[in-house]
Each structure stands twice: as C-alpha cells, then as structure tokens.
Write an enzyme that holds these catalytic residues in place. Sequence first.
Site, PDB file in Angstrom:
ATOM      1  CE  LYS A 114      -3.728  -0.381   2.468  1.00  0.00           C
ATOM      2  NZ  LYS A 114      -4.256  -0.673   3.806  1.00  0.00           N
TER       3      LYS A 114
ATOM      4  NE  ARG B 232      -4.958   3.574   4.082  1.00  0.00           N
ATOM      5  CZ  ARG B 232      -5.103   3.871   2.798  1.00  0.00           C
ATOM      6  NH1 ARG B 232      -4.493   4.915   2.273  1.00  0.00           N
ATOM      7  NH2 ARG B 232      -5.835   3.096   2.034  1.00  0.00           N
TER       8      ARG B 232
ATOM      9  N   GLY C  15      -6.322 -10.408   8.026  1.00  0.00           N
ATOM     10  CA  GLY C  15      -5.935 -10.888   9.350  1.00  0.00           C
ATOM     11  C   GLY C  15      -5.016  -9.890  10.025  1.00  0.00           C
TER      12      GLY C  15
ATOM     13  CG  MET D 299      -4.609  -3.037  13.533  1.00  0.00           C
ATOM     14  SD  MET D 299      -3.691  -1.562  13.864  1.00  0.00           S
ATOM     15  CE  MET D 299      -4.089  -0.621  12.443  1.00  0.00           C
TER      16      MET D 299
ATOM     17  NE  ARG E 233      -6.587  -4.218  -3.420  1.00  0.00           N
ATOM     18  CZ  ARG E 233      -7.110  -4.365  -2.216  1.00  0.00           C
ATOM     19  NH1 ARG E 233      -6.334  -4.549  -1.183  1.00  0.00           N
ATOM     20  NH2 ARG E 233      -8.403  -4.350  -2.042  1.00  0.00           N
TER      21      ARG E 233
ATOM     22  CG  HIS F 105     -15.556 -43.995 -12.568  1.00  0.00           C
ATOM     23  ND1 HIS F 105     -16.809 -43.816 -13.100  1.00  0.00           N
ATOM     24  CD2 HIS F 105     -14.813 -44.604 -13.512  1.00  0.00           C
ATOM     25  CE1 HIS F 105     -16.814 -44.316 -14.323  1.00  0.00           C
ATOM     26  NE2 HIS F 105     -15.621 -44.807 -14.595  1.00  0.00           N
TER      27      HIS F 105
ATOM     28  CB  SER G  59       3.894 -42.772 -21.161  1.00  0.00           C
ATOM     29  OG  SER G  59       2.920 -41.826 -20.789  1.00  0.00           O
TER      30      SER G  59
ATOM     31  CB  CYS H 239      -0.312 -40.346 -20.052  1.00  0.00           C
ATOM     32  SG  CYS H 239       0.039 -41.942 -19.303  1.00  0.00           S
TER      33      CYS H 239
ATOM     34  CE1 TYR I 183       3.153 -37.881 -24.145  1.00  0.00           C
ATOM     35  CE2 TYR I 183       5.254 -38.279 -25.242  1.00  0.00           C
ATOM     36  CZ  TYR I 183       4.106 -38.766 -24.644  1.00  0.00           C
ATOM     37  OH  TYR I 183       3.906 -40.100 -24.524  1.00  0.00           O
TER      38      TYR I 183
HETATM   39  P1  ADP Z   1      -7.756  -1.886   3.622  1.00  0.00           P
HETATM   40  O1  ADP Z   1      -6.386  -2.385   3.397  1.00  0.00           O
HETATM   41  O2  ADP Z   1      -8.572  -2.748   4.507  1.00  0.00           O
HETATM   42  O3  ADP Z   1      -8.440  -1.503   2.353  1.00  0.00           O
HETATM   43  P2  ADP Z   1      -7.211   0.890   4.015  1.00  0.00           P
HETATM   44  O4  ADP Z   1      -5.936   1.242   4.664  1.00  0.00           O
HETATM   45  O5  ADP Z   1      -7.268   1.036   2.546  1.00  0.00           O
HETATM   46  O6  ADP Z   1      -7.594  -0.547   4.493  1.00  0.00           O
HETATM   47  O7  ADP Z   1      -8.350   1.768   4.668  1.00  0.00           O
HETATM   48  C1  ADP Z   1      -9.708   1.458   4.602  1.00  0.00           C
HETATM   49  C2  ADP Z   1     -10.494   2.644   4.186  1.00  0.00           C
HETATM   50  O8  ADP Z   1     -10.254   3.755   5.047  1.00  0.00           O
HETATM   51  C3  ADP Z   1     -10.130   3.162   2.828  1.00  0.00           C
HETATM   52  O9  ADP Z   1     -10.822   2.516   1.837  1.00  0.00           O
HETATM   53  C4  ADP Z   1     -10.520   4.603   2.874  1.00  0.00           C
HETATM   54  O10 ADP Z   1     -11.838   4.766   2.457  1.00  0.00           O
HETATM   55  C5  ADP Z   1     -10.366   4.937   4.316  1.00  0.00           C
HETATM   56  N1  ADP Z   1      -9.164   5.758   4.426  1.00  0.00           N
HETATM   57  C6  ADP Z   1      -7.896   5.328   4.525  1.00  0.00           C
HETATM   58  N2  ADP Z   1      -7.038   6.362   4.540  1.00  0.00           N
HETATM   59  C7  ADP Z   1      -7.785   7.486   4.442  1.00  0.00           C
HETATM   60  C8  ADP Z   1      -7.497   8.889   4.362  1.00  0.00           C
HETATM   61  N3  ADP Z   1      -6.264   9.328   4.386  1.00  0.00           N
HETATM   62  N4  ADP Z   1      -8.537   9.728   4.249  1.00  0.00           N
HETATM   63  C9  ADP Z   1      -9.791   9.263   4.216  1.00  0.00           C
HETATM   64  N5  ADP Z   1     -10.135   7.980   4.263  1.00  0.00           N
HETATM   65  C10 ADP Z   1      -9.143   7.091   4.371  1.00  0.00           C
HETATM   66 MG    MG Z   2      -8.054  -0.320   1.110  1.00  0.00          MG
END
Ligand code: ADP
Ligand code: MG
Length: 880
Positions: A8, A78, A87, A89, A328, A446, A771, A838, A858
């Site tokens: 990210k 984030r 899984g 945070m 992404r 089968h 084979s 095969c 092959y």
């Molecule tokens: P995930 O990996 O679960 O998608 P994100 O880090 O993308 O988590 O955050 C989830 C949501 O939080 C994002 O889709 C966005 O809408 C909101 N968000 C994240 N950063 C910001 C920001 N700087 N300003 C406003 N909303 C945000």
């Molecule tokens: Mg996101």
Amino acid sequence: MRELLGGKGANLAEMARIGLPVPPGFTITTDVCTYFTANKKSFPSGMDKQVRQAVVTMEKQTGKKFGDLKNPLLLSIRSGARDSMPGMMDTILNLGLNDNSVKGLAELTGNARFAYDCYRRFIQMYGDVVMGVQSHDEHEEEPFEEVMAKLKKERKVVEDNDLTAEDLQELIKRYKTLVKKFTGKTFPEDVYEQLYGAVSAVFGSWDNERAIIYRQKYNIPHEWGTAVNVQAMVFGNMGDTSATGVAFTRDPANGEKVFYGEYLINAQGEDVVAGVRTPKPIAQLADEMPKSHKELDAVRKKLERHFKDMQDFEFTIEDNKLYMLQTRNGKRTGLAAVRIACEMVNEKLINNKTAVSRIPAESISSLLVPVFDTTKLKNAKKISTGLPAGPGAATGKIVFSAARAEEISAKGIKAILCRVETSPEDLRGMIASEGILTSRGGVSSHAALVARQMGKVCVCGANGVVINYARKTLSAGNAHLKEGDYISIDGTTGDIFAGQVDTAPSEVNQVLAGKLKPAKSYTYQMFETIMQWADKYRKLGVRTNADTPEQSQMAVALGAEGIGLCRTEHMFFEGDRINYMRQMILATNTKERKAALKKLLPYQRKDFTGLFKAMAGRPVTVRLLDPPLHEFLPHDDATRRDLAEVLGVSPEIISERVKALHEENPMLGHRGCRLGISYPEVTEMQARAIFEAAATVLKAKKPIDVFPEIMVPLVGFEKELKLQVDVIHRVASEVMEAKGVKIKYMVGTMIEIPRAAIRAEKIAETAEFFSFGTNDLTQTTLGMSRDDSGTFLPLYKDLDIIPQNPFATIDQAGVGELVQIGAERGRATRKNIKLGICGEHGGDPTSVKFFHKAGLNYVSCSPPRVPVARLAAAQAALES
Ligand code: ADP
Ligand code: MG
Ligand code: MG
C-alpha cells in the site's frame, strides 16, 4: 520499494510521484516493524524525531496542525505488508481528535454533525483496535455497536446518519464510559500518544495469532514485517459535495474496458465495504459530480499506463476535490484475465510474453465451458453444493441409472445422471447425460475423472444430497425431487439448483464445431491469440488422453499434437462388446478365450481405424488392457442371468467365476501387463487390431499416415516388458507381411511403479519410450489409494503434511524425484528416448511446470485441459 514500504505504501508513493492527488503522508518502514518485534516493542532511536519532522511537513502541506484546537490535522493510520494480508490490523481513521479539537473542527467546517461523527468513529476504531474494546464471543454484539443501537432506539432512528450532532455528543460520552469500564483506562487526549498507540498496535498485530497462522499457510516469512502508513485524512462525509468509493480500471468480471465501480455520497470509506448503505454504480457519478467523474476517468487511464495492469483503487472526494487513497493490481475472473491481457497487448501496454505469463493457466478453461444464462440464474433455487469436478453448466431431467439416461437422451431429452457414485458400467449413461451429480466421492473419483476426460459437467461428493435409488428420489435440505424433475448443476462452482436453468455452449466450442464463424466470436479470437502466443514460447509437447475419434478431434482442435494415452478398456463396454469381453474373461481355457477374442478383434480394429483417421498421422499411444478384470463383470443378479443366457451357461457358473476372480486389493492385483503375461492371446489380439487398423488406413484410397506407439502398462520388471514386447513385434511382422505394408511403430512402457523408475536404465533397453503414469505412480509411491484418500487428505492438508492433493498436483519431492530418476536413467541407456506423462497431472499447471523442468518431451491430458497445458508449458519456458 514494496519490500520496505509495503504494497500500500509503495503504491501510494508511486501515485504521488506520477502526479496523482494523494493526501500527504509518510510510511514507517517494515524494518521498523522488525526492530519493534525484536526489541520488546520499542522503537529505534531517532524515529520520534523523524516522525515529528514528517508531521510538520504534512502540516505545511495541508495548512492544518496536528492537535490544534482551531484547525486540527487528522490522520489515518493504515497497515500494509508486502502482499495484502487479511488478518492484519484494521485502519484507524480520524486520529488526532480529542474533546477540544473536535470543537475546533466543528467551528471551522460549520458542520458540527460532521465533526462529532468523525470523533465517534475515531473512538470506536481506536477503542476497538488499539485498546481492545471488543467482544470475544462471535455471537455477542460488539460493545460499541451495542451502545450505538441503544441510543438509536432511544432516539427512535434507524440509520446512523439520522443521529443529530447532539445525539452524537451523547454517544461520544457513552463511548468513553464504555472504554473506561472495559479497560480501566481513560481514552487518550494527547495526539502523539494516540499516534504511537496506533503505530504500536499495527506493529503488534503482525504477531497476532491470526496473522501468524495466515503466514504459515501462505509461506510468508515472519521477518517481512508490516509497514505503517500515516496519512492526512480527507473527508468523504462532509455533505453532498463529498463521496467515497472503490473502482476498477476495467470490469473485473468480464474484462471489458469500461470504468467499473461504486461510490457513496457523504460517507467515509468503510461504509462502502461494510454494506451499511447500498452504493451506487460509478456511471451515476457522471450525473451527480461530472467534474470528479471526469477526473477519475483520467486517473483510471493514467494508472493503467503506469502500472501496466488492471488496477483496483480507492478514492475519496472531499467537497468536490478528488483524492486517491489506494491502488493495486485487481483480482479478476479467468475470462477477465484473458480479455485484459489480450487487449493490453493490442493497446501496446504490455508485450505478448507478459500477457502469456500473466494469465493464470487455469483461467483459459473458463472460455471453454458451457455457461448458465445469468439472467435465468437469478430465479433459480439453490438446494445444495458439492465439489466442482467438471466445469460448466448443465441442466436436465433427473435420472438415477445409466440405462435411463441413454433411454431419455435417445429421445432428445436432456438428462442429469444422479448417482451415489459411478463405476465404469455407467460410462455410456455418463456420455448420454448433460451432466453428472454424485453424492459421494472426491474430485478424483471415477465420476470426476471421466467428467474431466470427456469435458462433462460434474458436481461430485455433494454430501448434502440424499439419493434413494429404490424410491427414485433426490433430496437436499427441504427440497424433495424425483426422477424426471429438472435439476441444474454448475460444475465450476459446485452449486446445485432445483429446476431448469438455460445454458449456452461456450463460443470457442461453437467455433471449433463449425457452428459459429470465428469472426463472429470475440471470445474465440482471444482464445486463438493467446494459444498462438503460447505455442511460440513453449518447449513441451502437448498431447491428449482420448479413446474415441470424437474426443480426439476435439482435442486436436484444441491444439493436441497426438494421443498420449488411449485407454483400450473403455472400448469394451459398448453394445455387444461387453458380452464378448465377459465371455473372454469367464473363459476357463485358452480355446474359449481365443474364440471370444476373435469376436472382439473386429471391434477393436474398427475403433483404432477411426482413431488413426482422426489423428491423421499424429502419434497415437495405445495402452494395452490395464484394469482388473472384475471391473467388466456383472455385479447384480439380473445382469448375471442375462449373461448366462447369452453365453448358454448356468447362472451358477457365472457366479462362481465372478467369485473366483474376486480380489481383495484389485489396484495391486491381477491387472496391467500381468494380464497380458497370463493371457498372451489378449495382447496378441490388441496388437493385431492396432496393426491391422494401421494397415487399413495406410492402404486406403486416400492413404493416411499413421504412427502407433504401443504401451505396456504396470511394468516393474524388465522381463515383464520383454515378454510383452516379443508378442507385439511378432504380431507386427505377421501383419506387415500379410498386408504387404511397412508400419512405423514404437513399443514402450508406462512408468507407474517405483521399481520401474528405479530400473529405468534396464527397462530402456527394451522400451523405445516411457510414459509416466503419475496417477498409479502416486498411489504406489505414497501407498495411498486415490479413491480412499478423501477421508484423511483434508486433515493432511490442514496439518501441512502434504500441501496439495498429490493426485491433482504432483508431489514434486517424492513422486517428482522418481520421475526425474526414471528420465535420467532411461536417457542413460537410450539417449533419445521419448519421455511423456499421461496422468491427471498432465493438465495441472503447477505439475506441467515441473515436467518442463524435468525435461520431458510432452505432457498428455484430457481434451479440455489441452489449452491449459499449452499455456502452462509456455509459462514454464518463459520462467526458465
Ligand atoms: P484496507 O487495506 O482494509 O483496504 P485501508 O488502509 O485502505 O484498508 O483503509 C480502509 C479505508 O479507510 C479506505 O478505503 C478509505 O476509504 C479509508 N481511508 C484510509 N485512509 C484514508 C485517508 N487518508 N482519508 C480518508 N479515508 C481514508
Ligand atoms: Mg483499502
Ligand atoms: Mg496406471
């Protein structure tokens, strides 16, 4: 810099670098996470200084101040590992608010409701993620949600949005009380305390149990660590000029180059995903916010030009100003993967090598299967789910026996054969049916095997389905169906529906069958394009496992370069043949046996003639009779009586012979070349049929080239092969002399017993080709029955004893090494020995890549898998 910044963080930086509007921020690297984990949750010295400097930079960029009472800078925190990792945070939004700054925000924006909404969201996320205010019982409501629900009830409102600024202030008070009660701590007012609390929580979550288990499962090294992205908040919840959404640069379902996505007006990001409100399709944004829509469309193009792949991105519009929050590579269906790759080559975004490498080999098959008419599916009732064993969609009337399937299909009525399990006796019924449903047996049962071979739709092992042959009923849950009722099955997903759902054959198949002009089918053109690219790069040959001219023709149309395995036993079930076959098996002496074989000879000859014609000079590997004989015998009284009548003996004699042929462990019993050694006249008949058929096509008015490769199954000892080969060569010279033709042919063996792989050097003195029969080789190497391993294999996968089903993906370290040994030792004796495989693995992309590395000539797979193997072989060549 994905390794240091996480996926990210790297992509946010990249977007900023190419001039897209990204809210300012900074990334705390994965190295810090590693340090944090290794040093009792402390931060490296100097970090605090750098963080504060970075915050100052953000303050300058935004004109706001972190913790300010009048114009507070709010942050989003984030997590972001190298690869996206569920899984980990959750994100914390609106960090930097406290009892004082919230007032400033309210005043500054003139929107108290907005300010208090941000604050309550912050307390909720921070309280949950950092301070641990969460229920530990999944049946209990989350504590914050409970408090919110209670207030909404008191205020008699339904939506969160209906709470007023005053309501929200009350809510915040109650949230804080909850935090105090739950944790014994007061909610932090100091903004740097908030920031470090959040950063520590993100790093700490790297070591939570969920994350550790996930890493073990997907082999992600623990030392990778996660990064933390600290970013200025932008607000999609500032009123009707604000919005938030997620979008794809192309349609991820069908790959079409259209802007695809959804958004919500006046909302923060998590609302879109959480499904609190129903988002609107992105096209509508063109009406609601034309300027932002136009900007987004430009961003969409720029993203693709830069990342050169379809992107999945998140955005927020704050008071008509667009911000990019994430991008992404987007997940996509098989069909979309193919279409996007093809079109990106046309658009000169990528070259054809990249396209070939990027399309998951498996996904090419989604262009070949019949499909449910999606509009009809909406009204269908799903009654159960089984294992998806033969992709595609099929609909028809329920039948419970193979005979009934043939009967109604002869009348042009579509049948779905529903069986507890299937056996070789059901083969003709399976051919006659649109699809096969079994309530027992795994993906290598089968039913599944035959379905894949024939490209039949199949759902197997549907445990929720109860089939009662006596009453002719099929029930699942509260659905009760009977013979003749309509049922529909989706072998791609495993779904089972009551009733009739319309289907259509894939366009590719329609074109190959001459029913659709290539120019009329875009799907077909894409298919052809990808296949041509693949053929340009691959080194491995691709053949098919096919027993009939129809199967072979289809396989050739799909690109097969020969037959790698023709199973002759399937030829013995049709019409009268089964009776002669049974007569042959039940014979008590050679004379009787020869008499029965004489009747089988013309049938076999005819079959091979058809096959050789269809293959038009391509090599055809014919395997001599392989399965234990009892598979051909009648198992119920009625059939035994019928047979007794046909053969003119008493039913008791039949029963006695059947009993005498019984084996405790047929898989390791009297089968394979052991049959041909006990009864050389069987091998002789089969060889004669093959050579006479070859002579027939060679001497036809329009002669067709022919190249049979005769293959002896289940050899473990040199002498076994020698004995069989002697018979074959003798018959070959007899036929050639009698017919006055010269036939090019080869004699070789299956390598499907460990001993054969180990003794390959010796065996290659006689065998002109090998084979690898990896189905039996897996069974005999692992000592595991393919048909019975369903009881413990799932556990073995969970415990990571065997990472994949070894009958689907080759066990490289064990069985794979035997293949390598066999190949090396075979070549040591006969430098140019032809090597193929095969087993079912021939159509599995991972296994195909292994066979490429092992240097085989092959792979051979079922007809519908041929394109998958071609693509996987090309990918293997490009990778190496
Ligand atoms: P995930 O990996 O679960 O998608 P994100 O880090 O993308 O988590 O955050 C989830 C949501 O939080 C994002 O889709 C966005 O809408 C909101 N968000 C994240 N950063 C910001 C920001 N700087 N300003 C406003 N909303 C945000
Ligand atoms: Mg996101
Ligand atoms: Mg075998």
